[in-house]
Design a protein around this motif. Structure first.
Motif, PDB file in Angstrom:
ATOM      1  N   THR A 187       9.396 -11.677  26.009  1.00 28.54           N
ATOM      2  CA  THR A 187       8.840 -10.341  26.254  1.00 28.54           C
ATOM      3  C   THR A 187       8.676  -9.523  24.977  1.00 28.54           C
ATOM      4  OG1 THR A 187      11.066  -9.513  26.702  1.00 28.54           O
ATOM      5  CG2 THR A 187       9.758 -10.171  28.599  1.00 28.54           C
ATOM      6  N   ALA A 188       8.952 -10.122  23.809  1.00 28.00           N
ATOM      7  CA  ALA A 188       8.852  -9.350  22.561  1.00 28.00           C
ATOM      8  C   ALA A 188       7.430  -8.847  22.365  1.00 28.00           C
ATOM      9  CB  ALA A 188       9.262 -10.210  21.369  1.00 28.00           C
ATOM     10  N   GLY A 189       7.304  -7.590  22.030  1.00 25.88           N
ATOM     11  CA  GLY A 189       6.001  -7.015  21.740  1.00 25.88           C
ATOM     12  C   GLY A 189       5.177  -6.647  22.961  1.00 25.88           C
ATOM     13  N   LEU A 190       5.733  -6.815  24.148  1.00 18.84           N
ATOM     14  CA  LEU A 190       4.966  -6.445  25.350  1.00 18.84           C
ATOM     15  C   LEU A 190       5.291  -5.021  25.782  1.00 18.84           C
ATOM     16  CD1 LEU A 190       5.301  -9.621  27.612  1.00 18.84           C
ATOM     17  CD2 LEU A 190       3.561  -9.066  25.899  1.00 18.84           C
ATOM     18  N   ASP A 191       4.302  -4.364  26.407  1.00 21.91           N
ATOM     19  CA  ASP A 191       4.591  -3.047  26.961  1.00 21.91           C
ATOM     20  C   ASP A 191       5.488  -3.247  28.190  1.00 21.91           C
ATOM     21  OD1 ASP A 191       2.851  -3.091  29.541  1.00 21.91           O
ATOM     22  OD2 ASP A 191       1.549  -3.822  27.924  1.00 21.91           O
ATOM     23  N   PRO A 192       6.222  -2.209  28.609  1.00 22.60           N
ATOM     24  CA  PRO A 192       7.209  -2.365  29.687  1.00 22.60           C
ATOM     25  C   PRO A 192       6.617  -2.974  30.968  1.00 22.60           C
ATOM     26  CG  PRO A 192       7.464  -0.223  28.662  1.00 22.60           C
ATOM     27  CD  PRO A 192       6.258  -0.840  28.046  1.00 22.60           C
ATOM     28  N   ASP A 193       5.361  -2.643  31.294  1.00 23.54           N
ATOM     29  CA  ASP A 193       4.774  -3.189  32.521  1.00 23.54           C
ATOM     30  C   ASP A 193       4.616  -4.699  32.465  1.00 23.54           C
ATOM     31  OD1 ASP A 193       4.702  -0.900  33.893  1.00 23.54           O
ATOM     32  OD2 ASP A 193       2.520  -0.547  33.684  1.00 23.54           O
ATOM     33  N   SER A 194       4.037  -5.200  31.357  1.00 23.15           N
ATOM     34  CA  SER A 194       3.853  -6.650  31.221  1.00 23.15           C
ATOM     35  C   SER A 194       5.200  -7.339  31.123  1.00 23.15           C
ATOM     36  CB  SER A 194       3.044  -6.998  29.975  1.00 23.15           C
ATOM     37  OG  SER A 194       2.069  -6.044  29.723  1.00 23.15           O
ATOM     38  N   ALA A 195       6.150  -6.716  30.412  1.00 25.87           N
ATOM     39  CA  ALA A 195       7.471  -7.324  30.239  1.00 25.87           C
ATOM     40  C   ALA A 195       8.161  -7.464  31.590  1.00 25.87           C
ATOM     41  CB  ALA A 195       8.315  -6.497  29.280  1.00 25.87           C
ATOM     42  N   GLY A 196       8.008  -6.452  32.449  1.00 31.28           N
ATOM     43  CA  GLY A 196       8.612  -6.494  33.774  1.00 31.28           C
ATOM     44  C   GLY A 196       8.090  -7.667  34.579  1.00 31.28           C
ATOM     45  N   VAL A 209      16.081 -21.887  29.200  1.00 33.31           N
ATOM     46  CA  VAL A 209      16.846 -21.432  28.039  1.00 33.31           C
ATOM     47  C   VAL A 209      15.972 -20.439  27.288  1.00 33.31           C
ATOM     48  CG1 VAL A 209      17.944 -22.103  25.863  1.00 33.31           C
ATOM     49  CG2 VAL A 209      18.017 -23.657  27.832  1.00 33.31           C
ATOM     50  N   MET A 210      16.444 -19.218  27.128  1.00 29.77           N
ATOM     51  CA  MET A 210      15.602 -18.236  26.440  1.00 29.77           C
ATOM     52  C   MET A 210      16.372 -17.495  25.357  1.00 29.77           C
ATOM     53  SD  MET A 210      15.201 -15.453  29.493  1.00 29.77           S
ATOM     54  CE  MET A 210      16.646 -14.754  30.305  1.00 29.77           C
ATOM     55  N   ILE A 211      15.652 -17.204  24.286  1.00 26.30           N
ATOM     56  CA  ILE A 211      16.171 -16.309  23.261  1.00 26.30           C
ATOM     57  C   ILE A 211      15.550 -14.970  23.574  1.00 26.30           C
ATOM     58  CG2 ILE A 211      16.078 -15.699  20.822  1.00 26.30           C
ATOM     59  CD1 ILE A 211      15.803 -18.662  20.179  1.00 26.30           C
ATOM     60  N   THR A 212      16.371 -13.940  23.717  1.00 25.08           N
ATOM     61  CA  THR A 212      15.767 -12.651  24.044  1.00 25.08           C
ATOM     62  C   THR A 212      16.676 -11.491  23.681  1.00 25.08           C
ATOM     63  OG1 THR A 212      14.725 -11.340  25.788  1.00 25.08           O
ATOM     64  CG2 THR A 212      16.627 -12.655  26.441  1.00 25.08           C
ATOM     65  N   HIS A 213      16.066 -10.356  23.359  1.00 21.94           N
ATOM     66  CA  HIS A 213      16.809  -9.114  23.186  1.00 21.94           C
ATOM     67  C   HIS A 213      16.550  -8.204  24.381  1.00 21.94           C
ATOM     68  CE1 HIS A 213      16.171 -10.358  18.944  1.00 21.94           C
ATOM     69  NE2 HIS A 213      17.414  -9.971  18.855  1.00 21.94           N
ATOM     70  N   ASP A 214      15.718  -8.657  25.288  1.00 20.01           N
ATOM     71  CA  ASP A 214      15.251  -7.813  26.382  1.00 20.01           C
ATOM     72  C   ASP A 214      16.380  -7.559  27.378  1.00 20.01           C
ATOM     73  OD1 ASP A 214      14.177  -7.059  28.939  1.00 20.01           O
ATOM     74  OD2 ASP A 214      12.207  -7.671  28.207  1.00 20.01           O
ATOM     75  N   VAL A 253      18.196 -11.051  34.913  1.00 22.53           N
ATOM     76  CA  VAL A 253      17.655 -12.388  35.155  1.00 22.53           C
ATOM     77  C   VAL A 253      18.595 -13.498  34.681  1.00 22.53           C
ATOM     78  CG1 VAL A 253      15.676 -13.903  34.785  1.00 22.53           C
ATOM     79  CG2 VAL A 253      15.316 -11.445  35.003  1.00 22.53           C
ATOM     80  N   ALA A 254      19.224 -13.313  33.531  1.00 20.60           N
ATOM     81  CA  ALA A 254      20.066 -14.385  32.976  1.00 20.60           C
ATOM     82  C   ALA A 254      21.321 -14.604  33.826  1.00 20.60           C
ATOM     83  CB  ALA A 254      20.461 -14.035  31.549  1.00 20.60           C
ATOM     84  N   ASP A 255      21.631 -15.872  34.094  1.00 26.06           N
ATOM     85  CA  ASP A 255      22.894 -16.179  34.778  1.00 26.06           C
ATOM     86  C   ASP A 255      24.042 -16.134  33.777  1.00 26.06           C
ATOM     87  OD1 ASP A 255      21.800 -16.874  37.356  1.00 26.06           O
ATOM     88  OD2 ASP A 255      20.969 -18.639  36.357  1.00 26.06           O
ATOM     89  N   ARG A 256      23.806 -16.761  32.615  1.00 30.08           N
ATOM     90  CA  ARG A 256      24.836 -16.763  31.571  1.00 30.08           C
ATOM     91  C   ARG A 256      24.171 -16.477  30.234  1.00 30.08           C
ATOM     92  NH1 ARG A 256      28.456 -21.325  30.718  1.00 30.08           N
ATOM     93  NH2 ARG A 256      26.566 -22.616  30.784  1.00 30.08           N
ATOM     94  N   VAL A 257      24.924 -15.825  29.380  1.00 25.42           N
ATOM     95  CA  VAL A 257      24.422 -15.414  28.072  1.00 25.42           C
ATOM     96  C   VAL A 257      25.430 -15.891  27.026  1.00 25.42           C
ATOM     97  CG1 VAL A 257      23.816 -13.409  26.652  1.00 25.42           C
ATOM     98  CG2 VAL A 257      23.343 -13.370  29.123  1.00 25.42           C
TER      99      VAL A 257
END
Ligand code: ADP
Ligand code: MG
Length: 274
Positions: free
Chosen positions: A170-179, A197-202, A209-213
């Protein structure tokens, strides 16, 4: 407990004198949504690249879908690569191909399917990621950031992978698209049992969404758990994530969202007070 789909054990990675991973251990289980977090430069992308055979650690072992990546022959590596899909941070679509051609490319390269069938499967993958059929005829440069991410995801799904890697979806997306991406990731796991498996700051992805981090810092995984579990851990690197001014605000926001969500989540009902 579900079986491990990825097992990283004692992985060390250096670039010259710079130690990125130091005997790092990590396990991802089947059908979970697993997130990697950590400061910039903590080695998240490098670890992801090691999991998908784009880079080799200096020592240690990585097993993916039962195969030891260090011991693979060329044919086995080729077969394994077809069992996972990757969505790179910047999309990674070929600019000279239309979206439909990009999505069809893995099918053209790895299956003997006829063109008509490839087009049909590609159209179905585009629809799965929420793109309109017309987007297939467009070139990547004509797409918005959100559409680009979806097209890249459609290509990652082309060969019906069991495992999906997402670098900053979701990096660089506006909140609507990220949602929309949040929902999409959850849907892919719920409907198809994909391991993600995702790398994210979101923070929405992490809390909802993530089960485990897993928190990466100083070459190791400092802690693994749900966001609310992590938020109660004492480890200084983890505290740093939650206790900075931004982290504190995020934690409050996360808690509020988790509370709102608890009312609507059917699979995990809130525990009843005695
Ligand atoms: P993250 O994704 O967590 O921000 P990376 O995995 O991209 O971090 O990078 C971890 C560290 O390794 C950084 O300090 C980065 O500069 C370094 N690094 C990554 N790839 C290379 C490379 N190919 N050559 C030299 N240094 C690299
Ligand atoms: Mg990175």
């Amino acid at each position: 407990m579900q079986e491990a789909v990825i097992e990283v054990s004692k992985v060390s990675t250096r670039f010259g004198d710079h130690v990125v991973h130091s005997e790092l251990d990590l396990e991802v289980r089947r059908s979970e949504i697993f997130a990697l977090i950590g400061g910039s430069g903590s080695g998240k992308s490098t670890l992801l690249r090691e999991m998908i055979l784009l880079q080799r650690p200096d020592s240690g072992s990585i097993r993916v879908l039962g195969a030891d990546l260090q011991e693979l022959g060329d044919d086995e590596a080729l077969a394994l690569r077809q069992r996972w899909g990757v969505m790179f941070q910047h999309g990674g679509l070929f600019g000279s191909l239309t979206v439909a051609e990009n999505v069809g490319l893995p099918l053209r390269e790895h299956t003997g399917l006829e063109d008509a069938l490839i087009d049909e499967i590609g159209a179905w993958k585009l629809a799965m990621t929420g793109l309109e059929p017309e987007a297939g005829a467009q070139y990547p440069s004509e797409l918005s950031g959100g559409m680009m991410k979806r097209a890249s995801l459609a290509r990652a799904l082309a060969l019906d992978p069991e495992l999906l890697f997402l670098d900053e979806p979701t990096a660089g997306l506006d909140p609507d698209s990220a949602g929309g991406v949040d929902e999409l990731v959850r849907k892919l796991r719920d409907l198809f049992g994909l391991t993600i498996v995702m790398i994210t700051h979101d923070l929405d992805l992490l809390w909802q969404v993530a089960d485990r981090v897993a928190v990466l810092a100083e070459g190791k995984v400092q802690g693994v758990g749900s966001m609310s579990e992590l938020s109660r851990m004492d480890n200084p690197s983890i505290r740093q994530f939650f206790d900075g001014p931004r982290g504190r605000a995020a934690q409050e926001q996360g808690k509020r969202q988790a509370d709102t969500q608890a009312d609507t989540k059917s699979e995990k009902p809130p525990s009843k007070p005695k």
